[in-house]
Design a protein around this motif. Sequence first.
Motif, PDB file in Angstrom:
ATOM      1  N   MET A 117      20.841   5.414  28.290  1.00 37.41           N
ATOM      2  CA  MET A 117      20.102   6.637  27.966  1.00 37.41           C
ATOM      3  C   MET A 117      20.356   7.084  26.536  1.00 37.41           C
ATOM      4  O   MET A 117      19.437   7.559  25.851  1.00 37.41           O
ATOM      5  CB  MET A 117      20.431   7.738  28.973  1.00 37.41           C
ATOM      6  N   THR A 118      21.584   6.908  26.073  1.00 38.61           N
ATOM      7  CA  THR A 118      21.888   7.267  24.681  1.00 38.61           C
ATOM      8  C   THR A 118      21.130   6.376  23.710  1.00 38.61           C
ATOM      9  O   THR A 118      20.547   6.851  22.723  1.00 38.61           O
ATOM     10  CB  THR A 118      23.403   7.175  24.433  1.00 38.61           C
ATOM     11  N   LEU A 119      21.095   5.074  23.984  1.00 38.48           N
ATOM     12  CA  LEU A 119      20.328   4.156  23.135  1.00 38.48           C
ATOM     13  C   LEU A 119      18.848   4.511  23.151  1.00 38.48           C
ATOM     14  O   LEU A 119      18.164   4.415  22.125  1.00 38.48           O
ATOM     15  CB  LEU A 119      20.527   2.722  23.608  1.00 38.48           C
ATOM     16  N   GLY A 120      18.346   4.924  24.301  1.00 38.39           N
ATOM     17  CA  GLY A 120      16.961   5.361  24.362  1.00 38.39           C
ATOM     18  C   GLY A 120      16.684   6.512  23.420  1.00 38.39           C
ATOM     19  O   GLY A 120      15.639   6.565  22.762  1.00 38.39           O
ATOM     20  N   LEU A 121      17.644   7.426  23.332  1.00 40.75           N
ATOM     21  CA  LEU A 121      17.468   8.583  22.451  1.00 40.75           C
ATOM     22  C   LEU A 121      17.609   8.211  20.976  1.00 40.75           C
ATOM     23  O   LEU A 121      16.910   8.769  20.125  1.00 40.75           O
ATOM     24  CB  LEU A 121      18.497   9.660  22.811  1.00 40.75           C
ATOM     25  N   THR A 122      18.490   7.262  20.662  1.00 37.76           N
ATOM     26  CA  THR A 122      18.706   6.909  19.256  1.00 37.76           C
ATOM     27  C   THR A 122      17.660   5.916  18.745  1.00 37.76           C
ATOM     28  O   THR A 122      17.318   5.920  17.565  1.00 37.76           O
ATOM     29  CB  THR A 122      20.117   6.327  19.034  1.00 37.76           C
ATOM     30  N   LEU A 123      17.156   5.063  19.637  1.00 33.87           N
ATOM     31  CA  LEU A 123      16.140   4.082  19.242  1.00 33.87           C
ATOM     32  C   LEU A 123      14.730   4.587  19.485  1.00 33.87           C
ATOM     33  O   LEU A 123      13.769   4.080  18.908  1.00 33.87           O
ATOM     34  CB  LEU A 123      16.363   2.773  20.000  1.00 33.87           C
ATOM     35  N   GLY A 124      14.594   5.568  20.366  1.00 39.45           N
ATOM     36  CA  GLY A 124      13.313   6.215  20.592  1.00 39.45           C
ATOM     37  C   GLY A 124      12.252   5.260  21.109  1.00 39.45           C
ATOM     38  O   GLY A 124      12.527   4.357  21.906  1.00 39.45           O
ATOM     39  N   ASN A 125      11.043   5.440  20.645  1.00 43.76           N
ATOM     40  CA  ASN A 125       9.895   4.697  21.158  1.00 43.76           C
ATOM     41  C   ASN A 125       9.909   3.214  20.814  1.00 43.76           C
ATOM     42  O   ASN A 125       9.001   2.477  21.187  1.00 43.76           O
ATOM     43  CB  ASN A 125       8.600   5.327  20.657  1.00 43.76           C
ATOM     44  N   ALA A 132      18.208   3.857  34.407  1.00 43.76           N
ATOM     45  CA  ALA A 132      19.527   4.469  34.333  1.00 43.76           C
ATOM     46  C   ALA A 132      20.002   4.789  35.745  1.00 43.76           C
ATOM     47  O   ALA A 132      19.500   5.702  36.391  1.00 43.76           O
ATOM     48  CB  ALA A 132      19.491   5.739  33.483  1.00 43.76           C
ATOM     49  N   LEU A 133      20.973   4.024  36.220  1.00 42.22           N
ATOM     50  CA  LEU A 133      21.479   4.144  37.582  1.00 42.22           C
ATOM     51  C   LEU A 133      22.812   4.880  37.563  1.00 42.22           C
ATOM     52  O   LEU A 133      23.821   4.362  37.075  1.00 42.22           O
ATOM     53  CB  LEU A 133      21.654   2.744  38.192  1.00 42.22           C
ATOM     54  N   SER A 134      22.820   6.103  38.051  1.00 40.36           N
ATOM     55  CA  SER A 134      24.058   6.879  38.222  1.00 40.36           C
ATOM     56  C   SER A 134      24.805   7.111  36.914  1.00 40.36           C
ATOM     57  O   SER A 134      25.964   6.726  36.760  1.00 40.36           O
ATOM     58  CB  SER A 134      24.988   6.191  39.234  1.00 40.36           C
ATOM     59  N   GLY A 135      24.134   7.752  35.962  1.00 40.09           N
ATOM     60  CA  GLY A 135      24.771   8.045  34.684  1.00 40.09           C
ATOM     61  C   GLY A 135      24.572   9.484  34.257  1.00 40.09           C
ATOM     62  O   GLY A 135      24.204  10.347  35.061  1.00 40.09           O
ATOM     63  N   TYR A 136      24.812   9.764  32.985  1.00 39.41           N
ATOM     64  CA  TYR A 136      24.584  11.083  32.396  1.00 39.41           C
ATOM     65  C   TYR A 136      24.464  10.927  30.889  1.00 39.41           C
ATOM     66  O   TYR A 136      24.722   9.842  30.340  1.00 39.41           O
ATOM     67  CB  TYR A 136      25.705  12.069  32.753  1.00 39.41           C
ATOM     68  N   ILE A 137      24.090  11.986  30.217  1.00 44.81           N
ATOM     69  CA  ILE A 137      24.002  11.992  28.759  1.00 44.81           C
ATOM     70  C   ILE A 137      25.118  12.893  28.227  1.00 44.81           C
ATOM     71  O   ILE A 137      25.143  14.083  28.546  1.00 44.81           O
ATOM     72  CB  ILE A 137      22.639  12.524  28.283  1.00 44.81           C
ATOM     73  N   PRO A 138      26.043  12.373  27.430  1.00 45.92           N
ATOM     74  CA  PRO A 138      27.110  13.217  26.894  1.00 45.92           C
ATOM     75  C   PRO A 138      26.557  14.404  26.114  1.00 45.92           C
ATOM     76  O   PRO A 138      25.532  14.282  25.426  1.00 45.92           O
ATOM     77  CB  PRO A 138      27.891  12.259  25.981  1.00 45.92           C
ATOM     78  N   LYS A 142      23.316  15.054  22.957  1.00 42.62           N
ATOM     79  CA  LYS A 142      22.201  16.004  22.933  1.00 42.62           C
ATOM     80  C   LYS A 142      22.290  16.949  21.744  1.00 42.62           C
ATOM     81  O   LYS A 142      21.271  17.276  21.111  1.00 42.62           O
ATOM     82  CB  LYS A 142      22.199  16.832  24.224  1.00 42.62           C
ATOM     83  N   ALA A 143      23.505  17.369  21.413  1.00 42.03           N
ATOM     84  CA  ALA A 143      23.670  18.413  20.406  1.00 42.03           C
ATOM     85  C   ALA A 143      23.733  17.878  18.979  1.00 42.03           C
ATOM     86  O   ALA A 143      23.289  18.553  18.046  1.00 42.03           O
ATOM     87  CB  ALA A 143      24.942  19.221  20.703  1.00 42.03           C
ATOM     88  N   SER A 174      19.824  14.802  33.489  1.00 41.60           N
ATOM     89  CA  SER A 174      19.257  13.724  32.666  1.00 41.60           C
ATOM     90  C   SER A 174      17.740  13.690  32.821  1.00 41.60           C
ATOM     91  O   SER A 174      17.001  13.558  31.832  1.00 41.60           O
ATOM     92  CB  SER A 174      19.851  12.375  33.076  1.00 41.60           C
ATOM     93  N   LYS A 175      17.283  13.785  34.050  1.00 43.24           N
ATOM     94  CA  LYS A 175      15.846  13.812  34.325  1.00 43.24           C
ATOM     95  C   LYS A 175      15.180  14.953  33.565  1.00 43.24           C
ATOM     96  O   LYS A 175      14.169  14.757  32.862  1.00 43.24           O
ATOM     97  CB  LYS A 175      15.620  13.984  35.819  1.00 43.24           C
ATOM     98  N   GLU A 176      15.744  16.156  33.695  1.00 46.65           N
ATOM     99  CA  GLU A 176      15.135  17.329  33.077  1.00 46.65           C
ATOM    100  C   GLU A 176      15.184  17.245  31.554  1.00 46.65           C
ATOM    101  O   GLU A 176      14.246  17.691  30.873  1.00 46.65           O
ATOM    102  CB  GLU A 176      15.834  18.592  33.584  1.00 46.65           C
ATOM    103  N   TYR A 177      16.248  16.661  31.023  1.00 45.92           N
ATOM    104  CA  TYR A 177      16.366  16.552  29.570  1.00 45.92           C
ATOM    105  C   TYR A 177      15.283  15.629  29.006  1.00 45.92           C
ATOM    106  O   TYR A 177      14.594  15.986  28.031  1.00 45.92           O
ATOM    107  CB  TYR A 177      17.751  16.038  29.186  1.00 45.92           C
ATOM    108  N   PHE A 178      15.103  14.470  29.619  1.00 46.51           N
ATOM    109  CA  PHE A 178      14.080  13.552  29.126  1.00 46.51           C
ATOM    110  C   PHE A 178      12.682  14.119  29.340  1.00 46.51           C
ATOM    111  O   PHE A 178      11.795  13.933  28.502  1.00 46.51           O
ATOM    112  CB  PHE A 178      14.220  12.178  29.777  1.00 46.51           C
ATOM    113  N   GLU A 179      12.481  14.817  30.431  1.00 48.07           N
ATOM    114  CA  GLU A 179      11.183  15.452  30.643  1.00 48.07           C
ATOM    115  C   GLU A 179      10.894  16.499  29.572  1.00 48.07           C
ATOM    116  O   GLU A 179       9.745  16.647  29.132  1.00 48.07           O
ATOM    117  CB  GLU A 179      11.132  16.091  32.029  1.00 48.07           C
TER     118      GLU A 179
END
Length: 214
Positions: A117-125, A132-138, A142-143, A174-179
């Motif tokens: 999930m972190t790589l998704g945020l840093t690499l984007g589209n 993402a199975l049973s994780g979280y975003i530090p 996010k900040a 995590s779901k709500e953050y990506f949404e």
Amino acid sequence: MNSPMIYELQKPSHMEPNKKYPALFVMHGIGSNEQDMFSLLEGLKDTFYIFSVRGHLSHPPGYAYFTIQGYGKPHREVFDNGINQLTSFIDYAVEQYNVDSDHLYLLGFSQGAIVSMTLGLTLGNRMKGIVALSGYIPSFVKAEYNTKPVNQISLFISHGECDNILPYEWGVESKEYFESLYAQVTFKTYSEGHTVSIENQQDFTNWLLADLAK
């Protein structure tokens, strides 16, 4: 160019010459290794280049991508380095293999889901999808991280309702953050704890194949 990380590669069994194939980058949980995840990927082996990437840190009986200073709190410097190395590995794989750079996917369990999930945020589209199975975003990701747009990424996020390692609520967050960032999120819950059930495996396999066909 040498690989920045140790990995196991499985290619589609029947490959056409000069055809590019989608790539699936797979990250394991803490204390595991690059062999551990292949049992979950049976339904995908004829479709993807599957790169199963070993964590670069020793964590007996296996390996890890980062260390933890407290509950849900990775060591920041170690975490940053792990993300940088995984990013370099993705660059390496795209350069060295005949993969379709428009169809890059990430899949991880537990610590592997956290880095996915972190790589998704840093690499984007640049990524097409994430499982993402049973994780979280530090929280510091996010900040403080320099994140990219994810409005074209699809995600399959799942979590066990009885997870006693990483709370179910963290999966919801995590779901709500990506949404909130306009990613397309499929969120599935299961009655199990911190594990991947057969139903979960079937669901993400079907999701990946359907997303690839879009």
